[in-house]
Design an enzyme around this catalytic site. Structure first.
Site, PDB file in Angstrom:
ATOM      1  N   ARG A  84      29.142 -29.331 -36.319  1.00  0.00           N
ATOM      2  CA  ARG A  84      28.135 -28.289 -36.465  1.00  0.00           C
ATOM      3  C   ARG A  84      27.784 -28.182 -37.951  1.00  0.00           C
ATOM      4  NH1 ARG A  84      28.598 -21.766 -35.898  1.00  0.00           N
ATOM      5  NH2 ARG A  84      26.408 -21.426 -36.369  1.00  0.00           N
ATOM      6  N   HIS A 173      21.134 -20.448 -35.335  1.00  0.00           N
ATOM      7  CA  HIS A 173      21.631 -20.303 -33.954  1.00  0.00           C
ATOM      8  C   HIS A 173      20.873 -21.210 -32.997  1.00  0.00           C
ATOM      9  CE1 HIS A 173      22.955 -15.880 -34.865  1.00  0.00           C
ATOM     10  NE2 HIS A 173      23.996 -16.688 -34.961  1.00  0.00           N
ATOM     11  N   ARG A 232      25.419  -7.662 -41.722  1.00  0.00           N
ATOM     12  CA  ARG A 232      24.172  -8.008 -42.433  1.00  0.00           C
ATOM     13  C   ARG A 232      23.074  -7.006 -42.096  1.00  0.00           C
ATOM     14  NH1 ARG A 232      23.977 -13.905 -40.217  1.00  0.00           N
ATOM     15  NH2 ARG A 232      26.049 -14.555 -40.838  1.00  0.00           N
TER      16      ARG A 232
END
Ligand code: ADP
Length: 394
Positions: A84, A173, A232
Protein backbone atom coordinates in the site's frame (compact mmCIF):
# COMPACT_ATOMS: atom_id res chain seq x y z
CA UNK A 1 -1.18 -17.01 -10.19
CA UNK A 2 -2.50 -19.49 -7.61
CA UNK A 3 -0.12 -18.62 -4.77
CA UNK A 4 -1.33 -16.18 -2.09
CA UNK A 5 -0.40 -12.49 -2.07
CA UNK A 6 1.36 -10.93 0.91
CA UNK A 7 -0.12 -7.47 1.46
CA UNK A 8 2.16 -5.06 3.29
CA UNK A 9 1.38 -1.63 4.74
CA UNK A 10 4.57 -0.06 6.11
CA UNK A 11 4.42 2.81 8.59
CA UNK A 12 7.39 4.55 10.19
CA UNK A 13 7.40 2.14 13.14
CA UNK A 14 4.92 -0.53 12.05
CA UNK A 15 4.15 -3.11 9.38
CA UNK A 16 0.61 -4.38 8.87
CA UNK A 17 0.47 -7.60 6.87
CA UNK A 18 -2.06 -10.02 5.45
CA UNK A 19 -1.58 -13.20 3.44
CA UNK A 20 -4.51 -13.46 1.05
CA UNK A 21 -5.42 -16.40 -1.14
CA UNK A 22 -7.08 -16.11 -4.56
CA UNK A 23 -10.00 -18.08 -3.08
CA UNK A 24 -11.95 -15.53 -0.98
CA UNK A 25 -13.11 -18.33 1.37
CA UNK A 26 -9.53 -19.35 2.30
CA UNK A 27 -8.46 -18.20 5.79
CA UNK A 28 -6.28 -15.10 5.95
CA UNK A 29 -3.19 -14.81 8.07
CA UNK A 30 -2.90 -11.26 9.32
CA UNK A 31 -1.10 -9.22 11.92
CA UNK A 32 0.82 -6.14 12.89
CA UNK A 33 4.46 -5.56 13.81
CA UNK A 34 4.54 -2.41 15.94
CA UNK A 35 6.87 -0.13 17.92
CA UNK A 36 9.68 -1.11 15.55
CA UNK A 37 13.05 0.33 16.52
CA UNK A 38 12.18 0.29 20.23
CA UNK A 39 12.92 -2.21 22.97
CA UNK A 40 9.26 -3.23 23.18
CA UNK A 41 8.83 -3.92 19.45
CA UNK A 42 6.50 -6.88 18.89
CA UNK A 43 4.55 -8.87 16.35
CA UNK A 44 0.86 -9.49 17.00
CA UNK A 45 -1.45 -11.54 14.84
CA UNK A 46 -3.72 -14.51 14.31
CA UNK A 47 -2.84 -17.92 12.95
CA UNK A 48 -5.03 -19.93 10.56
CA UNK A 49 -6.87 -21.53 13.49
CA UNK A 50 -7.87 -18.04 14.65
CA UNK A 51 -5.54 -18.17 17.68
CA UNK A 52 -3.95 -14.84 18.64
CA UNK A 53 -0.23 -14.55 19.25
CA UNK A 54 2.14 -11.83 20.49
CA UNK A 55 5.84 -12.26 19.84
CA UNK A 56 8.35 -9.82 21.38
CA UNK A 57 10.90 -8.54 18.84
CA UNK A 58 13.14 -6.28 20.95
CA UNK A 59 14.83 -3.56 18.86
CA UNK A 60 13.65 -5.15 15.61
CA UNK A 61 13.82 -3.02 12.47
CA UNK A 62 11.57 -3.42 9.41
CA UNK A 63 13.70 -6.22 7.89
CA UNK A 64 13.74 -8.14 11.22
CA UNK A 65 9.97 -7.79 11.44
CA UNK A 66 9.51 -9.05 7.86
CA UNK A 67 11.65 -12.09 8.67
CA UNK A 68 9.47 -12.75 11.75
CA UNK A 69 6.33 -12.35 9.60
CA UNK A 70 7.77 -14.85 7.12
CA UNK A 71 8.03 -17.40 9.95
CA UNK A 72 4.32 -16.83 10.71
CA UNK A 73 3.06 -17.71 7.23
CA UNK A 74 2.72 -21.37 8.22
CA UNK A 75 4.68 -22.60 5.21
CA UNK A 76 2.37 -20.87 2.71
CA UNK A 77 4.66 -19.28 0.14
CA UNK A 78 3.48 -15.96 -1.31
CA UNK A 79 3.60 -15.54 -5.09
CA UNK A 80 3.83 -11.74 -4.90
CA UNK A 81 3.92 -8.84 -2.46
CA UNK A 82 1.43 -5.97 -2.71
CA UNK A 83 2.44 -2.68 -1.05
CA UNK A 84 0.00 0.00 0.00
CA UNK A 85 1.54 3.31 -1.11
CA UNK A 86 -0.13 6.52 0.02
CA UNK A 87 0.63 8.91 -2.84
CA UNK A 88 1.03 8.10 -6.51
CA UNK A 89 0.70 11.70 -7.72
CA UNK A 90 -0.40 12.00 -11.35
CA UNK A 91 2.12 9.40 -12.39
CA UNK A 92 0.17 6.35 -11.24
CA UNK A 93 -3.36 5.77 -12.47
CA UNK A 94 -3.26 2.11 -11.46
CA UNK A 95 -1.13 -0.43 -9.60
CA UNK A 96 2.44 -0.85 -10.89
CA UNK A 97 4.92 -3.73 -10.90
CA UNK A 98 7.85 -2.36 -8.88
CA UNK A 99 11.14 -1.83 -10.69
CA UNK A 100 13.77 0.89 -10.41
CA UNK A 101 11.78 3.32 -12.55
CA UNK A 102 8.68 2.87 -10.38
CA UNK A 103 10.75 3.48 -7.25
CA UNK A 104 12.17 6.62 -8.82
CA UNK A 105 8.66 7.85 -9.65
CA UNK A 106 7.48 7.21 -6.06
CA UNK A 107 10.55 9.13 -4.84
CA UNK A 108 9.61 12.04 -7.10
CA UNK A 109 6.13 12.06 -5.56
CA UNK A 110 7.53 12.14 -2.01
CA UNK A 111 7.24 15.94 -1.88
CA UNK A 112 3.44 15.48 -1.94
CA UNK A 113 3.45 12.98 0.96
CA UNK A 114 6.64 13.71 2.91
CA UNK A 115 5.53 11.68 5.94
CA UNK A 116 4.27 8.61 4.12
CA UNK A 117 5.99 7.92 0.80
CA UNK A 118 9.55 7.71 2.19
CA UNK A 119 8.30 5.23 4.81
CA UNK A 120 6.53 3.20 2.14
CA UNK A 121 9.75 3.20 0.09
CA UNK A 122 11.77 1.98 3.07
CA UNK A 123 9.21 -0.82 3.36
CA UNK A 124 9.69 -1.76 -0.28
CA UNK A 125 13.48 -1.80 0.13
CA UNK A 126 13.29 -4.06 3.21
CA UNK A 127 10.76 -6.37 1.53
CA UNK A 128 12.91 -6.69 -1.59
CA UNK A 129 15.81 -7.78 0.62
CA UNK A 130 13.77 -10.39 2.47
CA UNK A 131 11.86 -11.62 -0.63
CA UNK A 132 14.34 -10.97 -3.50
CA UNK A 133 12.65 -13.39 -5.90
CA UNK A 134 9.04 -12.25 -5.52
CA UNK A 135 7.37 -9.74 -7.83
CA UNK A 136 6.40 -6.64 -5.84
CA UNK A 137 3.51 -4.38 -6.73
CA UNK A 138 2.73 -0.83 -5.60
CA UNK A 139 -0.98 -0.09 -5.06
CA UNK A 140 -1.73 3.59 -4.56
CA UNK A 141 -4.37 5.26 -2.35
CA UNK A 142 -4.65 8.02 -4.94
CA UNK A 143 -4.84 5.99 -8.18
CA UNK A 144 -8.60 5.36 -8.18
CA UNK A 145 -9.22 9.12 -8.15
CA UNK A 146 -7.09 9.82 -11.22
CA UNK A 147 -10.32 9.74 -13.27
CA UNK A 148 -11.49 13.01 -11.66
CA UNK A 149 -12.15 15.66 -14.32
CA UNK A 150 -10.23 18.97 -14.07
CA UNK A 151 -13.26 20.80 -12.67
CA UNK A 152 -13.10 18.47 -9.65
CA UNK A 153 -9.35 18.24 -9.19
CA UNK A 154 -8.18 21.81 -9.86
CA UNK A 155 -8.02 24.40 -7.10
CA UNK A 156 -8.82 27.96 -8.15
CA UNK A 157 -5.16 28.96 -7.83
CA UNK A 158 -2.62 30.34 -10.32
CA UNK A 159 -1.99 27.74 -12.99
CA UNK A 160 1.76 27.49 -12.35
CA UNK A 161 1.10 26.02 -8.91
CA UNK A 162 -0.52 23.10 -10.70
CA UNK A 163 1.73 22.78 -13.74
CA UNK A 164 5.03 23.32 -11.95
CA UNK A 165 4.31 22.02 -8.45
CA UNK A 166 1.52 19.47 -8.86
CA UNK A 167 -0.82 21.37 -6.53
CA UNK A 168 -4.24 19.87 -7.21
CA UNK A 169 -6.76 17.59 -5.53
CA UNK A 170 -5.67 13.91 -5.53
CA UNK A 171 -8.00 12.16 -3.09
CA UNK A 172 -7.19 9.15 -0.88
CA UNK A 173 -8.78 5.92 0.44
CA UNK A 174 -8.99 4.93 -3.25
CA UNK A 175 -8.83 1.17 -2.63
CA UNK A 176 -11.75 1.42 -0.20
CA UNK A 177 -13.98 3.59 -2.42
CA UNK A 178 -13.15 1.31 -5.38
CA UNK A 179 -13.91 -1.85 -3.42
CA UNK A 180 -17.26 -0.81 -1.92
CA UNK A 181 -18.62 0.83 -5.07
CA UNK A 182 -17.74 -2.22 -7.16
CA UNK A 183 -19.29 -4.50 -4.56
CA UNK A 184 -22.51 -2.41 -4.51
CA UNK A 185 -22.65 -2.71 -8.29
CA UNK A 186 -22.48 -6.50 -7.93
CA UNK A 187 -25.04 -6.71 -5.11
CA UNK A 188 -27.59 -4.17 -6.30
CA UNK A 189 -29.95 -4.66 -9.23
CA UNK A 190 -28.93 -1.15 -10.29
CA UNK A 191 -25.44 -2.29 -11.30
CA UNK A 192 -22.41 -0.03 -11.52
CA UNK A 193 -24.43 3.23 -11.91
CA UNK A 194 -23.96 6.24 -9.66
CA UNK A 195 -22.88 5.72 -6.06
CA UNK A 196 -21.91 8.04 -3.24
CA UNK A 197 -19.44 6.31 -0.92
CA UNK A 198 -18.69 7.36 2.66
CA UNK A 199 -15.54 5.82 4.15
CA UNK A 200 -15.79 6.74 7.84
CA UNK A 201 -12.90 5.48 9.97
CA UNK A 202 -10.20 7.41 11.82
CA UNK A 203 -9.70 9.10 8.47
CA UNK A 204 -12.94 9.93 6.65
CA UNK A 205 -13.70 10.68 3.02
CA UNK A 206 -16.57 10.60 0.54
CA UNK A 207 -16.51 9.89 -3.16
CA UNK A 208 -18.84 10.07 -6.17
CA UNK A 209 -18.42 6.98 -8.34
CA UNK A 210 -19.99 6.57 -11.79
CA UNK A 211 -19.59 3.25 -13.65
CA UNK A 212 -16.70 2.27 -11.34
CA UNK A 213 -14.86 5.56 -11.96
CA UNK A 214 -14.29 8.19 -9.32
CA UNK A 215 -15.64 11.58 -10.45
CA UNK A 216 -15.07 13.54 -7.25
CA UNK A 217 -13.92 12.99 -3.68
CA UNK A 218 -13.68 14.98 -0.47
CA UNK A 219 -9.93 14.72 0.26
CA UNK A 220 -7.56 16.89 -1.74
CA UNK A 221 -3.84 17.57 -2.03
CA UNK A 222 -3.53 15.94 1.40
CA UNK A 223 -5.85 13.78 3.50
CA UNK A 224 -6.68 16.85 5.62
CA UNK A 225 -9.33 18.24 3.26
CA UNK A 226 -13.01 17.45 3.54
CA UNK A 227 -14.86 15.74 6.37
CA UNK A 228 -14.37 16.01 10.13
CA UNK A 229 -12.19 13.04 11.19
CA UNK A 230 -10.90 11.51 14.44
CA UNK A 231 -8.24 14.17 15.01
CA UNK A 232 -8.26 16.07 11.67
CA UNK A 233 -10.29 19.22 11.17
CA UNK A 234 -11.26 18.61 7.54
CA UNK A 235 -12.22 21.81 5.67
CA UNK A 236 -11.44 25.11 7.35
CA UNK A 237 -11.23 28.60 5.90
CA UNK A 238 -7.87 28.73 4.07
CA UNK A 239 -7.45 32.14 5.70
CA UNK A 240 -7.21 30.40 9.08
CA UNK A 241 -3.50 29.69 8.67
CA UNK A 242 -2.58 33.35 8.15
CA UNK A 243 -4.92 34.37 10.96
CA UNK A 244 -3.39 31.95 13.50
CA UNK A 245 0.08 32.97 12.46
CA UNK A 246 -0.57 36.71 12.62
CA UNK A 247 -2.82 36.81 15.68
CA UNK A 248 -1.34 34.03 17.82
CA UNK A 249 2.18 33.83 16.40
CA UNK A 250 1.80 30.13 15.65
CA UNK A 251 4.40 28.54 13.39
CA UNK A 252 3.43 26.42 10.37
CA UNK A 253 4.38 23.28 12.28
CA UNK A 254 2.13 24.24 15.19
CA UNK A 255 -0.80 24.96 12.86
CA UNK A 256 -0.21 21.70 10.99
CA UNK A 257 -0.11 19.78 14.26
CA UNK A 258 -3.35 21.33 15.57
CA UNK A 259 -5.26 20.72 12.33
CA UNK A 260 -4.03 17.12 11.94
CA UNK A 261 -3.68 15.86 15.50
CA UNK A 262 -5.80 17.93 17.87
CA UNK A 263 -8.93 18.73 15.89
CA UNK A 264 -11.85 16.70 14.53
CA UNK A 265 -13.89 14.64 17.03
CA UNK A 266 -11.12 15.09 19.60
CA UNK A 267 -11.00 18.88 19.27
CA UNK A 268 -14.77 19.38 19.26
CA UNK A 269 -15.58 16.95 22.08
CA UNK A 270 -12.56 17.83 24.19
CA UNK A 271 -12.62 14.13 25.12
CA UNK A 272 -11.62 11.61 22.50
CA UNK A 273 -11.12 10.79 18.82
CA UNK A 274 -13.00 7.49 19.27
CA UNK A 275 -16.55 7.57 17.89
CA UNK A 276 -17.80 4.90 20.32
CA UNK A 277 -16.92 7.11 23.26
CA UNK A 278 -18.24 10.24 21.54
CA UNK A 279 -21.59 8.49 21.06
CA UNK A 280 -21.71 7.21 24.64
CA UNK A 281 -20.88 10.63 26.07
CA UNK A 282 -23.35 12.38 23.73
CA UNK A 283 -26.09 10.02 24.95
CA UNK A 284 -25.09 10.86 28.52
CA UNK A 285 -25.59 14.56 27.70
CA UNK A 286 -21.98 15.78 27.37
CA UNK A 287 -22.28 19.05 25.37
CA UNK A 288 -18.90 18.72 23.59
CA UNK A 289 -19.62 15.14 22.51
CA UNK A 290 -23.11 16.13 21.28
CA UNK A 291 -21.61 18.95 19.24
CA UNK A 292 -18.87 16.69 17.84
CA UNK A 293 -21.47 14.13 16.67
CA UNK A 294 -23.64 16.86 15.23
CA UNK A 295 -20.86 18.56 13.26
CA UNK A 296 -19.46 15.19 12.12
CA UNK A 297 -22.82 14.04 10.67
CA UNK A 298 -23.74 17.43 9.19
CA UNK A 299 -20.43 17.66 7.34
CA UNK A 300 -20.86 14.15 5.89
CA UNK A 301 -24.38 15.00 4.67
CA UNK A 302 -23.17 18.30 3.22
CA UNK A 303 -20.31 16.54 1.43
CA UNK A 304 -22.59 13.83 -0.01
CA UNK A 305 -25.04 16.46 -1.24
CA UNK A 306 -22.20 18.40 -2.88
CA UNK A 307 -20.69 15.30 -4.50
CA UNK A 308 -24.07 14.31 -5.95
CA UNK A 309 -23.45 17.15 -8.47
CA UNK A 310 -20.75 14.94 -10.03
CA UNK A 311 -23.18 12.10 -10.85
CA UNK A 312 -25.55 11.93 -13.84
CA UNK A 313 -27.90 9.92 -11.61
CA UNK A 314 -27.90 8.71 -8.04
CA UNK A 315 -28.41 4.99 -7.39
CA UNK A 316 -27.47 4.98 -3.74
CA UNK A 317 -25.15 5.74 -0.86
CA UNK A 318 -22.69 3.28 0.71
CA UNK A 319 -21.39 3.48 4.28
CA UNK A 320 -18.10 1.81 5.18
CA UNK A 321 -15.10 2.06 7.56
CA UNK A 322 -15.21 1.48 11.34
CA UNK A 323 -17.90 4.14 11.89
CA UNK A 324 -19.83 3.58 8.65
CA UNK A 325 -20.02 -0.17 9.31
CA UNK A 326 -20.85 0.03 13.01
CA UNK A 327 -22.76 3.18 13.84
CA UNK A 328 -26.53 3.14 13.24
CA UNK A 329 -26.63 6.58 14.91
CA UNK A 330 -24.30 8.22 12.38
CA UNK A 331 -26.06 6.58 9.41
CA UNK A 332 -29.48 7.70 10.69
CA UNK A 333 -28.37 11.27 11.41
CA UNK A 334 -26.64 11.67 8.04
CA UNK A 335 -29.65 10.39 6.06
CA UNK A 336 -32.06 12.52 8.12
CA UNK A 337 -30.17 15.57 6.82
CA UNK A 338 -30.80 14.55 3.19
CA UNK A 339 -34.62 14.29 3.05
CA UNK A 340 -34.84 15.69 -0.51
CA UNK A 341 -32.75 12.78 -1.89
CA UNK A 342 -35.57 10.26 -1.30
CA UNK A 343 -33.69 7.71 0.82
CA UNK A 344 -35.89 5.55 3.04
CA UNK A 345 -34.14 3.91 5.97
CA UNK A 346 -35.48 0.72 7.57
CA UNK A 347 -34.70 1.30 11.26
CA UNK A 348 -34.53 -2.40 12.15
CA UNK A 349 -32.11 -3.10 9.29
CA UNK A 350 -30.04 -0.08 10.30
CA UNK A 351 -29.75 -1.30 13.91
CA UNK A 352 -28.96 -4.88 12.86
CA UNK A 353 -26.28 -4.09 10.26
CA UNK A 354 -23.14 -3.84 12.38
CA UNK A 355 -19.94 -5.79 13.07
CA UNK A 356 -18.93 -6.66 9.55
CA UNK A 357 -22.42 -7.36 8.17
CA UNK A 358 -23.17 -6.37 4.59
CA UNK A 359 -26.66 -5.25 3.65
CA UNK A 360 -29.21 -2.91 2.14
CA UNK A 361 -30.99 -0.73 4.68
CA UNK A 362 -34.01 0.31 2.60
CA UNK A 363 -37.65 0.13 3.70
CA UNK A 364 -39.63 -2.58 1.94
CA UNK A 365 -40.87 -1.60 -1.52
CA UNK A 366 -38.77 1.59 -1.59
CA UNK A 367 -38.06 2.90 -5.12
CA UNK A 368 -35.63 5.77 -4.46
CA UNK A 369 -31.85 5.69 -4.12
CA UNK A 370 -30.60 2.78 -2.02
CA UNK A 371 -28.68 2.77 1.26
CA UNK A 372 -25.97 0.12 1.69
CA UNK A 373 -23.51 -0.88 4.36
CA UNK A 374 -20.53 -2.66 2.78
CA UNK A 375 -17.59 -3.61 5.00
CA UNK A 376 -14.49 -2.40 3.25
CA UNK A 377 -11.67 -4.76 2.35
CA UNK A 378 -8.70 -2.62 1.39
CA UNK A 379 -6.28 -5.51 1.82
CA UNK A 380 -8.41 -7.81 -0.33
CA UNK A 381 -8.54 -5.15 -3.02
CA UNK A 382 -4.74 -4.62 -2.85
CA UNK A 383 -4.26 -8.40 -3.21
CA UNK A 384 -6.64 -8.46 -6.17
CA UNK A 385 -4.87 -5.55 -7.90
CA UNK A 386 -1.46 -7.11 -7.16
CA UNK A 387 -2.55 -10.40 -8.70
CA UNK A 388 -3.93 -8.62 -11.76
CA UNK A 389 -0.74 -6.59 -12.17
CA UNK A 390 1.51 -9.66 -11.97
CA UNK A 391 -0.66 -11.65 -14.39
CA UNK A 392 -1.10 -8.87 -16.95
CA UNK A 393 1.91 -6.52 -16.72
CA UNK A 394 1.65 -3.42 -18.93
P1 ADP B 1 -8.88 3.24 10.56
O1 ADP B 1 -9.30 4.42 9.74
O2 ADP B 1 -7.74 3.53 11.49
O3 ADP B 1 -8.74 1.95 9.76
P2 ADP B 1 -11.41 2.15 11.47
O4 ADP B 1 -11.95 2.05 10.08
O5 ADP B 1 -11.23 0.89 12.24
O6 ADP B 1 -10.09 2.99 11.58
O7 ADP B 1 -12.41 3.09 12.29
C1 ADP B 1 -12.14 3.50 13.58
C2 ADP B 1 -13.36 4.28 14.08
O8 ADP B 1 -14.51 3.42 14.08
C3 ADP B 1 -13.20 4.79 15.51
O9 ADP B 1 -13.68 6.14 15.60
C4 ADP B 1 -14.12 3.87 16.28
O10 ADP B 1 -14.64 4.48 17.42
C5 ADP B 1 -15.23 3.63 15.27
N1 ADP B 1 -16.07 2.50 15.66
C6 ADP B 1 -15.72 1.21 15.77
N2 ADP B 1 -16.77 0.49 16.27
C7 ADP B 1 -17.79 1.36 16.45
C8 ADP B 1 -19.13 1.25 16.95
N3 ADP B 1 -19.62 0.11 17.35
N4 ADP B 1 -19.89 2.38 17.00
C9 ADP B 1 -19.39 3.56 16.62
N5 ADP B 1 -18.14 3.73 16.13
C10 ADP B 1 -17.36 2.66 16.06
Amino acid sequence: MNAPVLVINCGSSSIKYALIDADPQAPRLAGLAERLGSSDARLKGKDSAGESFTQPLPNADHADALNAILQRLEGRVPGAVGHRIVHGGEHFTQAALIDDSVIEAIETTAALAPLHNPTNLAGIAATRKVFPDLPQVAVFDTAFHQTLPPRAYRYALPEALYTEHGIRRYGFHGTSHAFVSQRAGELSSRGAGGWLTAHLGNGCSTSAVWNNQSLDTSMGLTPLEGLVMGTRSGDVDPGLHAHLHRQLGWSLDEIDNVLNKQSGLLGLSGLTNDMREVEDQAMAGHPGAKLALDVFCYRIAKSLAALSCALPKLDGVIFTGGIGENSPIVRREVLALLPHFGFSLDEAANEATIRGKEGKLDSAGHQGPEVWVIPTDEEGRIAMETRHCVETPE
